[in-house]
Design an enzyme around this catalytic site. Sequence first.
Site, PDB file in Angstrom:
ATOM      1  N   HIS A   1       0.843  -1.199   0.000  1.00 43.38           N
ATOM      2  CA  HIS A   1       0.000   0.000   0.000  1.00 43.38           C
ATOM      3  C   HIS A   1       0.880   1.251   0.000  1.00 43.38           C
ATOM      4  CE1 HIS A   1      -3.221  -2.493   2.380  1.00 43.38           C
ATOM      5  NE2 HIS A   1      -3.129  -2.856   1.106  1.00 43.38           N
TER       6      HIS A   1
HETATM    7  C1  LIG Z   1       0.115  -7.100  -4.313  1.00 41.77           C
HETATM    8  C2  LIG Z   1      -0.856  -6.008  -3.923  1.00 41.77           C
HETATM    9  C3  LIG Z   1      -1.887  -6.298  -3.044  1.00 41.77           C
HETATM   10  C4  LIG Z   1      -2.792  -5.313  -2.666  1.00 41.77           C
HETATM   11  N1  LIG Z   1      -3.879  -5.645  -1.920  1.00 41.77           N
HETATM   12  C5  LIG Z   1      -4.873  -4.744  -1.757  1.00 41.77           C
HETATM   13  C6  LIG Z   1      -6.117  -5.120  -1.206  1.00 41.77           C
HETATM   14  O1  LIG Z   1      -6.379  -6.293  -0.912  1.00 41.77           O
HETATM   15  N2  LIG Z   1      -7.062  -4.142  -1.020  1.00 41.77           N
HETATM   16  C7  LIG Z   1      -6.823  -2.835  -1.361  1.00 41.77           C
HETATM   17  O2  LIG Z   1      -7.707  -1.995  -1.122  1.00 41.77           O
HETATM   18  N3  LIG Z   1      -5.657  -2.473  -1.911  1.00 41.77           N
HETATM   19  C8  LIG Z   1      -4.696  -3.390  -2.162  1.00 41.77           C
HETATM   20  N4  LIG Z   1      -3.547  -3.027  -2.786  1.00 41.77           N
HETATM   21  C9  LIG Z   1      -3.340  -1.606  -3.128  1.00 41.77           C
HETATM   22  C10 LIG Z   1      -4.163  -1.172  -4.351  1.00 41.77           C
HETATM   23  O3  LIG Z   1      -3.968  -2.082  -5.405  1.00 41.77           O
HETATM   24  C11 LIG Z   1      -3.695   0.234  -4.728  1.00 41.77           C
HETATM   25  O4  LIG Z   1      -4.025   1.119  -3.667  1.00 41.77           O
HETATM   26  C12 LIG Z   1      -4.316   0.746  -6.007  1.00 41.77           C
HETATM   27  O5  LIG Z   1      -4.073  -0.126  -7.082  1.00 41.77           O
HETATM   28  C13 LIG Z   1      -3.746   2.123  -6.319  1.00 41.77           C
HETATM   29  O6  LIG Z   1      -4.350   2.593  -7.484  1.00 41.77           O
HETATM   30  P1  LIG Z   1      -3.672   3.735  -8.348  1.00 41.77           P
HETATM   31  O7  LIG Z   1      -4.598   4.048  -9.459  1.00 41.77           O
HETATM   32  O8  LIG Z   1      -3.230   4.820  -7.466  1.00 41.77           O
HETATM   33  O9  LIG Z   1      -2.307   3.124  -8.930  1.00 41.77           O
HETATM   34  P2  LIG Z   1      -1.901   1.737  -9.579  1.00 41.77           P
HETATM   35  O10 LIG Z   1      -2.901   0.687  -9.324  1.00 41.77           O
HETATM   36  O11 LIG Z   1      -0.500   1.511  -9.158  1.00 41.77           O
HETATM   37  O12 LIG Z   1      -1.942   2.027 -11.142  1.00 41.77           O
HETATM   38  C14 LIG Z   1      -1.019   2.870 -11.778  1.00 41.77           C
HETATM   39  C15 LIG Z   1      -0.857   2.401 -13.229  1.00 41.77           C
HETATM   40  O13 LIG Z   1      -0.102   3.382 -13.931  1.00 41.77           O
HETATM   41  C16 LIG Z   1       0.833   2.744 -14.787  1.00 41.77           C
HETATM   42  N5  LIG Z   1       1.953   3.672 -15.005  1.00 41.77           N
HETATM   43  C17 LIG Z   1       2.926   4.014 -14.125  1.00 41.77           C
HETATM   44  N6  LIG Z   1       3.767   4.898 -14.676  1.00 41.77           N
HETATM   45  C18 LIG Z   1       3.328   5.128 -15.938  1.00 41.77           C
HETATM   46  C19 LIG Z   1       3.787   5.945 -17.005  1.00 41.77           C
HETATM   47  N7  LIG Z   1       4.864   6.732 -16.857  1.00 41.77           N
HETATM   48  N8  LIG Z   1       3.122   5.906 -18.191  1.00 41.77           N
HETATM   49  C20 LIG Z   1       2.010   5.108 -18.351  1.00 41.77           C
HETATM   50  N9  LIG Z   1       1.530   4.322 -17.351  1.00 41.77           N
HETATM   51  C21 LIG Z   1       2.177   4.341 -16.160  1.00 41.77           C
HETATM   52  C22 LIG Z   1       1.243   1.502 -14.011  1.00 41.77           C
HETATM   53  O14 LIG Z   1       1.767   0.518 -14.892  1.00 41.77           O
HETATM   54  C23 LIG Z   1      -0.071   1.091 -13.338  1.00 41.77           C
HETATM   55  O15 LIG Z   1      -0.790   0.177 -14.134  1.00 41.77           O
HETATM   56  C24 LIG Z   1      -2.620  -3.983  -3.153  1.00 41.77           C
HETATM   57  C25 LIG Z   1      -1.573  -3.687  -4.024  1.00 41.77           C
HETATM   58  C26 LIG Z   1      -0.708  -4.681  -4.419  1.00 41.77           C
HETATM   59  C27 LIG Z   1       0.406  -4.330  -5.382  1.00 41.77           C
END
Ligand SMILES: Cc1cc2nc3c(=O)[nH]c(=O)nc-3n(C[C@H](O)[C@H](O)[C@H](O)COP(=O)(O)OP(=O)(O)OC[C@H]3O[C@@H](n4cnc5c(N)ncnc54)[C@H](O)[C@@H]3O)c2cc1C
Length: 489
Positions: A424
Amino acid sequence: MKEILNMTEPVSRKMSADIVVIGSGPGGAVTATLCAEAGASVLLIEEGPNLSLQSVPHFSREEVLRKYRNAGICIATGRSKIAYVEGRCVGGGSEVNRGLYHRTPEYVLDLWKTEFEVEDLSLDKLKPHFIACERTAQVEYLPGDKPLVSTRLYDGAARLGWQAIEAPRLYRYGGIGAPGRKQSMSETFVPRFLLAGGRLIADTTANRLTRASGKWFVKAQHAPTDGRPRQQIEISADRVFVACGAVQTPALLRRSGLKKNIGNSLYFHPMLKVVAQFGEDVNKPGDLDPVHQIREFEPDFGMGCSISKRPMLGLAMAHHAGHFAEIEQHWRRMGIYYVQAASGRATVRNLPFFRDPLVTVRQSEQLLRTLANGLKRLAEALFAAGAVAVYPSIRGYPVLRSMIDVRNLPDMFGGEDGSMTSVHVFSSCPMGENEAVCATDSFGRVRGADGLFIADASLLCGPTIVNPQGTVMAVAHRNATHAIENRFR
Ligand SMILES: Cc1cc2nc3c(=O)[nH]c(=O)nc-3n(C[C@H](O)[C@H](O)[C@H](O)COP(=O)(O)OP(=O)(O)OC[C@H]3O[C@@H](n4cnc5c(N)ncnc54)[C@H](O)[C@@H]3O)c2cc1C
């Protein structure tokens, strides 16, 4: 659904759209969907590959290699190190996570409102956004019998009179015995985005943002995984939403010259694991994923049960190599459990010539004490649940056989000795009206950069204490709705 997901846009050197959303995780997918449904021409670009949820087995080595950044190896450095992971594929973290789901606790939102001066933020105000997200990405409790490895934690807490829960998941189970489907972004918001006419380009990394003549230009590299040559592309747009996740968003913005309050306050939920061994089998192949959590000690720390497959037991027992034979003989009697705190703070900075930013975590005695205390409480719950041995993931710590061993543990461990991990990450570019610390206004508009928004976990003002994806989605939904209502001004 599969056909829809495979609809990716043909790529050309110069492209344009009303709105570019960078990153297709929960923040980006929700934002892109709302903007496309509001009638804008939206291009969603994603660094990782476009793979269906079922393309690789969940929690497999193959999944780590294909859907995680750097094959699952990212380190926040400092005197205490934290190994963290990020999803890197269409759908981001939602594809690889367990989808344990919570709405944000009210006391967390109250803190953000007071310290960061976030306008119009309360549980009541966020509720319609939670509900709207839950309509598309559905949340359910596990049907039928729960896995024993998970109920053990609950039973231990109950015997001690501690508050414990079964956490719901972003999952459609489809009834007892049915395979069910996780409600990741590639199963929910991304298809909805495509149906609304949105365009998706995977395998494409945004490297820099520039602004000229009232437009934004996204310089990106398209690197298809099917052997076609790499291509530098430039996308022009009136508005850009950056949703690359809490580490990559500040890295991209700082590379683009935007630095005020960006990348100074990344937070983790740092986690310590233990392996517990019971007197009878608790870990059966084919069991559903564990769902129980102990909430008695929040906001200081929470506890839960991790995926406890055999290879993972080996990793979690790395500091007890002399006991590996136990795994061979008794892995069905073993489970992995964690204690998770809320105070690992770090900075994100780019280094010349390196693609990944440097994440530097501050040494915090308070964090080491909190986790040491949490580990003792976790062991207490596991012994109350019938554990015969507990193996902590701290170098030099003994195997614990009883509560006497637990009481003899020190009140703090050396930061360099604990195997702290985290899944997280958030808060690297907090939102709010407190300009001394916030990167954006209360709705994700980057200060001093017209038409530029942040739309992911970076915006959260601090740790969510509970699993964060629900908050990331609801805040993205709230801010996108606000932007649409205000015509993106
Ligand atoms: C193994 C794991 C288990 C988890 N378990 C839970 C859970 O059970 N419950 C829960 O609530 N949360 C959980 N989380 C956390 C949750 O997944 C994250 O809080 C959430 O995915 C965050 O969303 P986000 O949109 O901020 O970023 P992310 O999900 O990180 O998405 C960002 C995306 O942007 C892309 N990206 C990055 N840089 C660039 C760039 N320069 N150009 C183009 N694309 C780019 C990445 O490839 C990624 O696909 C877990 C996370 C992980 C990794």
